[in-house]
Scaffold this motif. Structure first.
Motif, PDB file in Angstrom:
ATOM      1  N   ILE A  69       0.852  -1.185   0.000  1.00  9.44           N
ATOM      2  CA  ILE A  69       0.000   0.000   0.000  1.00  9.44           C
ATOM      3  C   ILE A  69       0.888   1.236   0.000  1.00  9.44           C
ATOM      4  N   SER A  70       0.580   2.175  -0.879  1.00  8.26           N
ATOM      5  CA  SER A  70       1.290   3.453  -0.865  1.00  8.26           C
ATOM      6  C   SER A  70       0.344   4.526  -1.371  1.00  8.26           C
ATOM      7  N   GLY A  71       0.572   5.735  -0.940  1.00 10.18           N
ATOM      8  CA  GLY A  71      -0.278   6.827  -1.385  1.00 10.18           C
ATOM      9  C   GLY A  71      -0.042   8.081  -0.583  1.00 10.18           C
ATOM     10  N   THR A  72      -0.997   8.991  -0.673  1.00 13.26           N
ATOM     11  CA  THR A  72      -0.867  10.278  -0.002  1.00 13.26           C
ATOM     12  C   THR A  72      -2.177  10.693   0.649  1.00 13.26           C
ATOM     13  N   VAL A  73      -2.035  11.527   1.675  1.00 15.67           N
ATOM     14  CA  VAL A  73      -3.167  12.208   2.312  1.00 15.67           C
ATOM     15  C   VAL A  73      -2.825  13.687   2.291  1.00 15.67           C
ATOM     16  N   GLY A  74      -3.659  14.480   1.640  1.00 18.59           N
ATOM     17  CA  GLY A  74      -3.433  15.917   1.575  1.00 18.59           C
ATOM     18  C   GLY A  74      -3.786  16.599   2.887  1.00 18.59           C
ATOM     19  N   SER A  75      -3.383  17.831   3.031  1.00 14.69           N
ATOM     20  CA  SER A  75      -3.660  18.567   4.269  1.00 14.69           C
ATOM     21  C   SER A  75      -5.154  18.763   4.494  1.00 14.69           C
ATOM     22  N   SER A  76      -5.959  18.684   3.430  1.00 16.75           N
ATOM     23  CA  SER A  76      -7.414  18.800   3.566  1.00 16.75           C
ATOM     24  C   SER A  76      -8.065  17.460   3.897  1.00 16.75           C
ATOM     25  N   GLY A  77      -7.262  16.362   3.883  1.00 17.18           N
ATOM     26  CA  GLY A  77      -7.796  15.037   4.169  1.00 17.18           C
ATOM     27  C   GLY A  77      -8.054  14.196   2.936  1.00 17.18           C
ATOM     28  N   ALA A  78      -7.822  14.739   1.739  1.00 20.38           N
ATOM     29  CA  ALA A  78      -8.035  13.981   0.507  1.00 20.38           C
ATOM     30  C   ALA A  78      -7.042  12.821   0.435  1.00 20.38           C
ATOM     31  N   VAL A  79      -7.552  11.617   0.145  1.00 19.51           N
ATOM     32  CA  VAL A  79      -6.750  10.395   0.120  1.00 19.51           C
ATOM     33  C   VAL A  79      -6.662   9.860  -1.305  1.00 19.51           C
ATOM     34  N   ARG A  80      -5.438   9.456  -1.692  1.00 18.95           N
ATOM     35  CA  ARG A  80      -5.196   8.756  -2.957  1.00 18.95           C
ATOM     36  C   ARG A  80      -4.209   7.644  -2.640  1.00 18.95           C
ATOM     37  N   VAL A  81      -4.639   6.389  -2.861  1.00 19.17           N
ATOM     38  CA  VAL A  81      -3.834   5.242  -2.479  1.00 19.17           C
ATOM     39  C   VAL A  81      -3.861   4.195  -3.584  1.00 19.17           C
ATOM     40  N   SER A  82      -2.763   3.449  -3.712  1.00 18.69           N
ATOM     41  CA  SER A  82      -2.744   2.283  -4.600  1.00 18.69           C
ATOM     42  C   SER A  82      -2.290   1.078  -3.790  1.00 18.69           C
ATOM     43  N   PHE A  83      -2.827  -0.085  -4.131  1.00 16.64           N
ATOM     44  CA  PHE A  83      -2.476  -1.319  -3.437  1.00 16.64           C
ATOM     45  C   PHE A  83      -2.798  -2.507  -4.319  1.00 16.64           C
ATOM     46  N   SER A  84      -1.874  -3.417  -4.460  1.00 16.31           N
ATOM     47  CA  SER A  84      -2.066  -4.657  -5.227  1.00 16.31           C
ATOM     48  C   SER A  84      -2.751  -4.434  -6.571  1.00 16.31           C
ATOM     49  N   GLY A  85      -2.368  -3.430  -7.307  1.00 16.44           N
ATOM     50  CA  GLY A  85      -2.955  -3.165  -8.614  1.00 16.44           C
ATOM     51  C   GLY A  85      -4.293  -2.452  -8.571  1.00 16.44           C
ATOM     52  N   ALA A  86      -4.762  -2.092  -7.410  1.00 17.31           N
ATOM     53  CA  ALA A  86      -6.027  -1.366  -7.265  1.00 17.31           C
ATOM     54  C   ALA A  86      -5.725   0.079  -6.873  1.00 17.31           C
TER      55      ALA A  86
END
Length: 119
Positions: A69-86
């Motif tokens: 699992i890897s990704g980011t969380v912005g200061s506003s709480g917006a989440v973008r993540v990738s994991f196992s091809g999803a």
């Protein structure tokens, strides 16, 4: 007298520089840094029905020990993540969060939602 004043200024300057080096650079923490428990729930497709991962957010980056699992969380709480091809996106607010994810298993599309809680 002038030499003593220069020496005093030099010593004070050196002490100030040493103090700033000891303090080090400030960490760029975000309001969402910490340990989170995330549950992925499949609604369509043949992916695993549910999967739970403890994830860590540090300086806005999402990682999980032993899980891809890897990704980011912005200061506003917006989440973008990738994991196992999803991929997943959504929002964190306070101590909870939720969103949607999309992926595939054996070439068959899967999708669902995820929920997170701060630990």
């Amino acid at each position: 007298m002038r030499l003593a004043r220069i020496r005093t200024l030099f010593v004070l300057s050196a002490m100030a520089a040493g103090t700033s080096l000891i303090a080090g650079p400030a960490s760029a923490q975000t309001p969402y840094d910490g340990l989170w428990q995330v549950t992925f729930v499949t609604k369509t497709g043949s992916c695993e029905a549910t999967a739970r991962y403890p994830v860590t957010v540090a300086d806005g980056r999402v990682t999980a020990a032993g899980a891809p699992i890897s990704g980011t969380v912005g200061s506003s709480g917006a989440v973008r993540v990738s994991f196992s091809g999803a991929s997943a996106n959504g929002h964190l607010s306070g101590s909870a969060g939720s969103g949607k994810w999309n992926g595939a298993s054996g070439g068959i599309p899967c999708s669902g939602h995820w929920e997170a809680s701060r630990q």
